[in-house]
Design an enzyme around this catalytic site. Structure first.
Site, mmCIF file in Angstrom:
data_model
loop_
_atom_site.group_PDB
_atom_site.id
_atom_site.type_symbol
_atom_site.label_atom_id
_atom_site.label_comp_id
_atom_site.label_asym_id
_atom_site.label_seq_id
_atom_site.Cartn_x
_atom_site.Cartn_y
_atom_site.Cartn_z
ATOM 1 N N GLU A 1 6.645 -21.522 8.231
ATOM 2 C CA GLU A 1 7.025 -20.629 9.327
ATOM 3 C C GLU A 1 8.171 -21.187 10.163
ATOM 4 O OE1 GLU A 1 4.436 -21.390 13.266
ATOM 5 O OE2 GLU A 1 3.338 -20.354 11.681
ATOM 6 N N GLU B 1 0.801 -1.218 0.000
ATOM 7 C CA GLU B 1 0.000 0.000 0.000
ATOM 8 C C GLU B 1 0.837 1.272 0.000
ATOM 9 O OE1 GLU B 1 -2.638 -0.551 3.323
ATOM 10 O OE2 GLU B 1 -4.124 -1.590 2.086
#
Length: 323
Positions: free
Chosen positions: A131, A100
């Protein structure tokens, strides 16, 4: 979910050093055990009441967030980058914040980067075991060739996820500033980093689903961090998004409103200024407020490191720089 300490770890992974220690974000609240029997409105009220505790928890960390903002902004002013590293929800939120920045602040896509365990596939689908892969984190960080001007923010609700932990270690080895963002106190992630933010959100309504309060806390902190850094870097003018990229009809109209708000000019004058500056909002504002042509506006902004307020002062008191 904690790893079974008796099982073979995934290649390149680090077993959880304290598999029996349940972090507060994973704690089960017995008084919420009957949420599946609640009427919809009561369930939503319960969730909303818990969500309202998150901003207060973030507020308690504002001094530490401010220290991070100042440190990051100082490094980015020297050409550094801001990198987020996380897994699952935390990783996706980092990728989102990074994505963004270009349309909101006109930044190069390489300036704010989101690393997620499992790569881009993990943005929309779970990549099982990613992960735990410290080797992937090390490779992802190495590919960025970090320098002391860069900052890496490891993000993890529990504060002990191997991927961001390994990213922190790799970034420190490269000389970059490291920051840990966790939702539990005394986290390994923050202990490994030079600066830390620990937003205590407590148990989730849906036990262990850290996409809820923990995810909200992480989103709020990343919003604060990136927005405040960009304000410090002159990517805004007052509270106006003067560096936005007007790439569609909605954003072009927003650019016109921003220029009009900043200058008080009428729609026709705003349109001419934006047309002369190829839609660059900062340049158009400078054209109108400093009464200069588009090439001069561009020169003034370049000489002022893109800071519109500084460019206006230069135009008013020193005149435009030599061509």
């Amino acid at each position: 979910m904690t790893s079974d300490p008796t099982s073979d770890p995934t290649p390149g992974s680090t077993p959880d050093p304290t598999p029996d220690a349940v972090p507060p974000t994973e704690t089960v609240r017995p008084d919420w055990a009957g949420i599946d029997r609640l009427p919809t409105l009561d369930l939503l009220r319960l969730m909303n009441a818990e969500d309202r505790t998150v901003p207060a928890a973030v507020a308690g960390e504002l001094p530490r967030i401010a220290a991070v903002v100042d440190a990051v902004a100082a490094r980015m002013a020297r050409g550094g980058r801001l990198v987020y590293a996380g897994a699952g929800t935390a990783g996706r939120l980092g990728v989102l914040d990074a994505a963004e920045c270009p349309p909101t602040f006109g930044t190069d896509p390489a300036l704010v980067v989101g690393l997620i365990a499992g790569g881009r596939t993990a943005v929309t689908a779970a990549v099982e075991g990613a992960e735990d892969r410290t080797d992937l984190a090390e490779a992802d960080v190495a590919a960025l060739a970090l320098t002391p001007a860069d900052t890496l923010v490891g993000v993890s609700a529990s504060g002990r996820t191997p991927y961001p932990l390994a990213a922190i270690h790799a970034a420190r080895t490269a000389g970059a500033l490291t920051v840990g963002l966790a939702c539990n106190r005394g986290s390994a992630l923050v202990a490994a980093a030079e600066l830390g933010i620990e937003v205590e959100v407590g148990p989730e309504v849906l036990a262990g689903s850290t996409r809820l309060k923990a995810g909200t806390a992480q989103k709020l902190v990343l919003n604060l961090l990136s927005t405040a850094v960009m304000v410090h870097l002159g990517r805004t003018y007052g509270n106006l998004m003067v560096d936005l990229r007007a790439t569609n009809t909605k954003l072009r109209e927003r650019a016109r409103r921003i220029v009009a708000e900043a200058t008080g000019a009428d729609r026709d004058a705003v349109g001419r200024a934006l047309g002369a500056t190829d839609g660059r909002t900062k340049d158009a504002i400078l054209v109108l407020l400093a009464d200069v042509d588009a090439p001069t506006a561009a020169q003034l902004l370049k000489a002022s490191d893109g800071r519109l307020r500084d460019a206006l002062e230069r135009a008013r008191h020193q005149g435009p720089p030599p061509a």
